[in-house]
Design a protein around this motif. Sequence first.
Motif, mmCIF file in Angstrom:
data_model
loop_
_atom_site.group_PDB
_atom_site.id
_atom_site.type_symbol
_atom_site.label_atom_id
_atom_site.label_comp_id
_atom_site.label_asym_id
_atom_site.label_seq_id
_atom_site.Cartn_x
_atom_site.Cartn_y
_atom_site.Cartn_z
ATOM 1 N N GLN A 80 0.687 -0.955 0.176
ATOM 2 C CA GLN A 80 -0.027 0.113 0.266
ATOM 3 C C GLN A 80 0.965 1.331 0.060
ATOM 4 O O GLN A 80 0.747 2.176 -0.683
ATOM 5 C CB GLN A 80 -0.834 -0.128 1.264
ATOM 6 N N LYS A 81 1.837 1.303 1.037
ATOM 7 C CA LYS A 81 2.784 2.443 1.061
ATOM 8 C C LYS A 81 3.591 2.592 -0.255
ATOM 9 O O LYS A 81 3.728 3.902 -0.547
ATOM 10 C CB LYS A 81 3.863 2.181 1.983
ATOM 11 N N PHE A 141 5.328 0.506 -7.347
ATOM 12 C CA PHE A 141 5.601 -0.886 -7.567
ATOM 13 C C PHE A 141 5.003 -1.162 -8.724
ATOM 14 O O PHE A 141 5.358 -1.939 -9.624
ATOM 15 C CB PHE A 141 4.813 -1.622 -6.218
ATOM 16 N N TYR A 142 3.797 -0.377 -9.297
ATOM 17 C CA TYR A 142 3.367 -0.892 -10.617
ATOM 18 C C TYR A 142 3.968 0.030 -11.832
ATOM 19 O O TYR A 142 3.560 -0.440 -13.029
ATOM 20 C CB TYR A 142 1.887 -0.649 -10.759
ATOM 21 N N LYS A 189 13.316 -1.665 -4.573
ATOM 22 C CA LYS A 189 13.891 -1.018 -5.868
ATOM 23 C C LYS A 189 13.021 0.337 -6.263
ATOM 24 O O LYS A 189 13.575 1.217 -6.875
ATOM 25 C CB LYS A 189 13.823 -1.811 -7.126
ATOM 26 N N THR A 190 12.036 0.429 -5.511
ATOM 27 C CA THR A 190 11.154 1.688 -5.767
ATOM 28 C C THR A 190 12.146 2.798 -4.936
ATOM 29 O O THR A 190 11.569 4.105 -5.304
ATOM 30 C CB THR A 190 9.824 1.546 -5.181
ATOM 31 N N ILE A 214 10.602 -3.046 6.081
ATOM 32 C CA ILE A 214 9.891 -4.014 6.776
ATOM 33 C C ILE A 214 10.001 -3.883 8.338
ATOM 34 O O ILE A 214 8.793 -3.714 9.137
ATOM 35 C CB ILE A 214 10.468 -5.357 6.775
ATOM 36 N N VAL A 215 11.054 -3.409 8.932
ATOM 37 C CA VAL A 215 11.228 -2.932 10.518
ATOM 38 C C VAL A 215 10.351 -1.964 10.551
ATOM 39 O O VAL A 215 9.755 -1.953 11.787
ATOM 40 C CB VAL A 215 12.690 -2.852 10.525
#
Lengths: 316, 316, 316, 316, 316, 316
Positions: free
Chosen positions: D137-138, D143-144, D197-198, D226-227
Amino acid sequence: MAQKLYDFKLDERMELNVLIKSADIRVAKNGNQYIALVLADTSGEMPGMLWEANANQIKLFSAGTIVHMQAVRQVYQGKPQLKVLNLALVDEQLQLTANDFVQTAPMQKQKMVDEVSQLLFQITNPTWARIVRYLLQKHETTFYEFPAAKTNHHAFSGGLAFHTLSIVHLAQNVSKQYPHVNESLLLAGALLHDLGKTIELSGSIATTYTTAGNLIGHITLIDEEIVLAAQALQLDIYSEDLLVLRHVVLAHHGLLEYGSPVRPMILEGQILHQLDELDASIQMFDNAVAHTEPGKFSERIYGLSGRMVYHPTTKE
Amino acid sequence: MAQKLYDFKLDERMELNVLIKSADIRVAKNGNQYIALVLADTSGEMPGMLWEANANQIKLFSAGTIVHMQAVRQVYQGKPQLKVLNLALVDEQLQLTANDFVQTAPMQKQKMVDEVSQLLFQITNPTWARIVRYLLQKHETTFYEFPAAKTNHHAFSGGLAFHTLSIVHLAQNVSKQYPHVNESLLLAGALLHDLGKTIELSGSIATTYTTAGNLIGHITLIDEEIVLAAQALQLDIYSEDLLVLRHVVLAHHGLLEYGSPVRPMILEGQILHQLDELDASIQMFDNAVAHTEPGKFSERIYGLSGRMVYHPTTKE
Amino acid sequence: MAQKLYDFKLDERMELNVLIKSADIRVAKNGNQYIALVLADTSGEMPGMLWEANANQIKLFSAGTIVHMQAVRQVYQGKPQLKVLNLALVDEQLQLTANDFVQTAPMQKQKMVDEVSQLLFQITNPTWARIVRYLLQKHETTFYEFPAAKTNHHAFSGGLAFHTLSIVHLAQNVSKQYPHVNESLLLAGALLHDLGKTIELSGSIATTYTTAGNLIGHITLIDEEIVLAAQALQLDIYSEDLLVLRHVVLAHHGLLEYGSPVRPMILEGQILHQLDELDASIQMFDNAVAHTEPGKFSERIYGLSGRMVYHPTTKE
Amino acid sequence: MAQKLYDFKLDERMELNVLIKSADIRVAKNGNQYIALVLADTSGEMPGMLWEANANQIKLFSAGTIVHMQAVRQVYQGKPQLKVLNLALVDEQLQLTANDFVQTAPMQKQKMVDEVSQLLFQITNPTWARIVRYLLQKHETTFYEFPAAKTNHHAFSGGLAFHTLSIVHLAQNVSKQYPHVNESLLLAGALLHDLGKTIELSGSIATTYTTAGNLIGHITLIDEEIVLAAQALQLDIYSEDLLVLRHVVLAHHGLLEYGSPVRPMILEGQILHQLDELDASIQMFDNAVAHTEPGKFSERIYGLSGRMVYHPTTKE
Amino acid sequence: MAQKLYDFKLDERMELNVLIKSADIRVAKNGNQYIALVLADTSGEMPGMLWEANANQIKLFSAGTIVHMQAVRQVYQGKPQLKVLNLALVDEQLQLTANDFVQTAPMQKQKMVDEVSQLLFQITNPTWARIVRYLLQKHETTFYEFPAAKTNHHAFSGGLAFHTLSIVHLAQNVSKQYPHVNESLLLAGALLHDLGKTIELSGSIATTYTTAGNLIGHITLIDEEIVLAAQALQLDIYSEDLLVLRHVVLAHHGLLEYGSPVRPMILEGQILHQLDELDASIQMFDNAVAHTEPGKFSERIYGLSGRMVYHPTTKE
Amino acid sequence: MAQKLYDFKLDERMELNVLIKSADIRVAKNGNQYIALVLADTSGEMPGMLWEANANQIKLFSAGTIVHMQAVRQVYQGKPQLKVLNLALVDEQLQLTANDFVQTAPMQKQKMVDEVSQLLFQITNPTWARIVRYLLQKHETTFYEFPAAKTNHHAFSGGLAFHTLSIVHLAQNVSKQYPHVNESLLLAGALLHDLGKTIELSGSIATTYTTAGNLIGHITLIDEEIVLAAQALQLDIYSEDLLVLRHVVLAHHGLLEYGSPVRPMILEGQILHQLDELDASIQMFDNAVAHTEPGKFSERIYGLSGRMVYHPTTKE
């Protein structure tokens, strides 16, 4: 004797007959066409540029043509290059052919054929003798014509047979010095080790890799030929004689990284590998020295993992 | 179901039937003889020591014997080891054979045979189909009996066929996902890639390398078999179909350092190589996890270049 | 001729005179002392255990003692080991000395001395001839006594001179086959290349590395000796003759990773390097084959980067 | 459909609309200015030279401009290059935008979005599901849009999501074939593995590395994300669930040399690594084959460690 | 002062108080039990064997017990080992604790705490100062207690802080000598670089790797802590200040092969890496020299890639 | 102060005095001659092209000439290059010499001489002190003039002495911080370690490798000098003092692959090696940063194994 391509010095003007090995038509940055040539005679090959080439020249001076050339030897990025001043077709009456301009092995073909015939009698093990005789016969024409490599070493017509005989001679001396060496096995391995190159390479002129050469490689190609020969001769391919012969041939590059699927585990395989390297590196050093002034270092040689070679002034 | 060797915990006393895989008579430092055994059942193998062995025991308890054992599981240098308390020959009426104690592929032989039969119809290229059919027939018995390796992965009876089918399944999925993949070529390559192990290895029990295996290696051995098959089937070994099939098989170890004489230069060769590695590493991880408590790390695994493997407690 | 240590088979009982090369007193797990011995005769060395040794035995059977031994040949971790049954001091009247039990070069010292004398005349370049003569004279005693290595190859008394002459013979043949090779330089390099081992190693018995050997290494040590010799002979150390001689010697390990500070950039340096490797690997193969049954593979040989060696049954 | 850039053959004259991706003004050796262009449409990019450019042309034909081009396809150092004969601005009425000339993923964005939504329900472990949902979501927009790499593989708009879904599909098949695989973990790892990579890359057009990308790298960048997500979701970052998820992501390059700070020690990490490599190499082979004639070998491909790729003529 | 474990010579009998670090009950080949101990005092650890242990001894002498020991120093496989003659519990009135027998940093904890407090004021960049202060506070207890490594170097209580301060001192000198070095950044990096070891390792006694340590590694663990600290302090994690700080910490192992996900691309990162290596190798040389006689070479040291270390007799 | 070569920005027009370091006459593709120059002042070197050069210009503007130049700074393949608009000989009355245009060490020669004099008194071991004094005297002139390398680092006049003193300063600080370091040995090693470069290199202008440099290398060259010095001073070359001094110097490249014939086995050798690397890498980072804009990454630096260097905007 007439001067050859490599006999002329930097900035010297030359006039001689040469073979056009390749001719690329290119467009210069000013929009004009020029021909990027590779010219050759028996002293070697040299690139050369014919600037501002007209349509007629482009048509006449294609690969394979023998020409009378006027040119100046220059240097481009540290390597010799010709500034071609004039090209003309050679007089047909001279009856020159491409073969007159190709580097060849420093040993006559017939002499090599004769020696190989004699050698077959020195392989006393009948299995190996039959396999070797069968395969040398099968690839007789190409064995005496092909180079031993595309570049690097023995890259000239007849180079394969010549390199093979060099190793045979080394092998004979080593067998004499170390009498427990199995000379039959070493000779059989030496005669066959690079024979797969007759399938891997396209020939002695404008040598390239064949599809089989790229996809299979000469080491596996000769191994397959040995197996097929054994089949044809009704020999058991899993007998020790045939296993050790194939092993010696398969292992002759010494290391997996160099394309051998197995490392030498038999004395004669180890010796063959080291003699192969010895002859190849002597040839590469000789090439490098030949293009280097005494007291100077050559450029870095790819086949010697980037080393420079020194040409000593001391001769004795 | 009765408890197996690996079901007992550290320091637990066990009583069960096992197969003696090997039995070495050794002299302890106090001068007495003892037997260093390897005991096995379908859960795996474990070393064990029978101290102070008498002459009768030494005579009775040799490799291949099935015994009723009382023992305690201990640890020696971080690995499980049995202190054997008592051994007795098993009741002959049980009609146990060595095969009852050997690890086997988790798929029945007949099921594998049937699937392979079906697969042959999916290779639509006739050259490849004929070669594969010919060679699977020639090596039919051993293909379904041999392990896929001496140690490391799929080192159990039937492991070769089972590993082969695992790769076939992966290959089918990849072909579906990437439709431009030549599925015939990929399947043919998958079925043949490790078939040379039937010549390289000695069998499924006490597996060792054969002389041919050591001197030639399974990659070249299967390549030779393909060439001989082509000869027998009167196919041109230098046709593209045969070159690419051999290439895919020859290149399946991926790197020269791993024993392939050529690196994959064809898509299907690259895929076969990566699926082979994938299946092998899944099997090695599974082995390591099976011998490790949840929440702990395994010892260093040689086949995974010295990595430890973690057994997560999380299952979902 | 009496049977030697390595003539006895596994489990065979033997009785013969041997030299104790080392004797370690150790405590067994049952608290008793035993002697871990290394026993030797001209066929080689073998470890042996004398269990339950008493105080008198411990006192008598120390390193350097020659004993009459009764023993059984066993195997420990795949290598031969003796179970020593009895030891007794040998009859003094036999007048045996340690030298009677040491492996030596398969060529008599005097023959080697004579050949080296002759060789000096074949070095026609006076600078190199003077340097070689000076240094061989300076290290005359040790040159004919030292081994060529601590382990691996030519690790026996006289091995240094013997290995040197093997390379000289190879070098002479190569010079004959490739006439443009500077034979003087190649011979001078061959004679000097390992002479630094007389400083690097401690001697031919219980060979270890000296402090100078560890901290400087035999390649640099001989280079220093050449420079000091040049100084003593009032030669210019920066003349080309002296630069190329040092280069050939410094580069003889071929690769920086093998301890040469420079890679060979002169043809004769390249040849010397390859002949050195050839002779060393023949010796390592011979060693391995000697300890392996025909039709079997040796254990993995450290000096051959972990390869096994095959002992063929085929002799011809 | 109109012909694209890569549809024209060598020496063929073309006329079509293209996007100027970059335009460098340079000075030729004759002192005149020319424009070194990179031109693109959906078939790919090709360099082109506009010789003797005048001031007006230099001003008009800058990066980002869409032009109507007349050109001839030539070859320069073995690679296609255009000799640009004429350029003109395209008719504005065509309403062409840069996006009409950019290579995109062979799957529509909405379809990818929908599939990802569905996938989240297949991650049954709530910790992993929440982390993945939060981070996708973030970084939803990028991402796309982003490519999966600057060059080598999936270097096109949408390549990141497309490459991610390819791996998801492989992962689903592997999970089905090996049922003990933790599919939740494998899917979570697959969805997150390249999301960094974003941050590492600048975008899908004229892609470069960001400062964060160079100094930190995408593997650590996603680990940090992630953290931070765990912190925001009030999850314990040292719980096993979070340790194994981070491990799987951190280890996905497989080797320290390839930038993973740890090697895979969990089955799902190993599988993710191998599927990532598999999809990437399929893409690189496809690229190479697409630019190679059937029956020929490509040039050497950097991303395949210098291998050539063969384009077989055999299709079945 | 009383003699310590390492003060006694080979074969010397000793009597002193030591801590039992570990105690394994094993069965000797004669069937008796013995205890394989590791004994320790502040001079180091040494293995020792208590042969023929009875049930009472096995019960009493477990890990963590402080004992009065009579023993003889022997050698086993070239390393010191104790033959334990007698063990007895120490008098409780002596009030000895495990901490009295543990090696500690050669600098008092309070002195290290004080110096670190002062250092924080020398980090003039407020972002870095706040991050460092926050993290040193968060890990205050463990930072001063943990070792810097499990083995190899600074493997003692307080080793982490001590090693950190050694590098700080080197860093201060380098900053003085090269004034363009950003001392704030170098100090911040030095203070944080190994702080992740407080999560990677289990503590200062019987140190092992934690699950987080194995699966994530201390380099990534401290990077995550920096990011979380930045979050807590409301700093922008993608600001240059935070990127370069993380980079310096992430890159401090210098090479990908050594576990850094990026190589140093900033001067201060390069310097930190080299000072880290310098201090570690000085400690490893010191350790090796301490266990080697003057004029002798140590055994091969794993942490120095298998080198031996020489202990010179020359002191000045 | 007048602007220097590197003070001008891209596309900026400049007018200043420079030294012609090299001048190659080449033929452009349009057939005209041009001069490929390398121009230099104390800010560094930059290539430049003088197009359409006439015969007079070719004659006048040769290497070594000081010229007044008008030029524009351009970029060629990512590196600065000058388009030379006009060249004129400088006014002789300015009395400019080549030395006015050469980069020099950022420390005056006399200051370096003085410091070295003082340093000799800090080597308290008389053997080392005598050797160092003898050799610095012997090579006095060149030691203060030569660069420390042909390219990469400290490649400027006086660079050798300057680099040596940098290491001496680091060594002094390390000796203070680790008091058990033998400072005499470390200083002696530091002063001598690169002194062989005075023989390996040709000088400070147009630096090349000498024949001795290529064939022997500076490490062996200085070792030979030490041995000759010891001879001249009547010192025993096999005393420990001389062995450790040579070892420290021989081992200072740290790895065999980097040209040291032995790896450091003495603490001071290890420290010298690491300080040498530290100073060299600081110099390479500084060079890279100097040619890179703040906030940008440099091109890949060969001497840093292909790394890019980041120039942070943060200064504190």
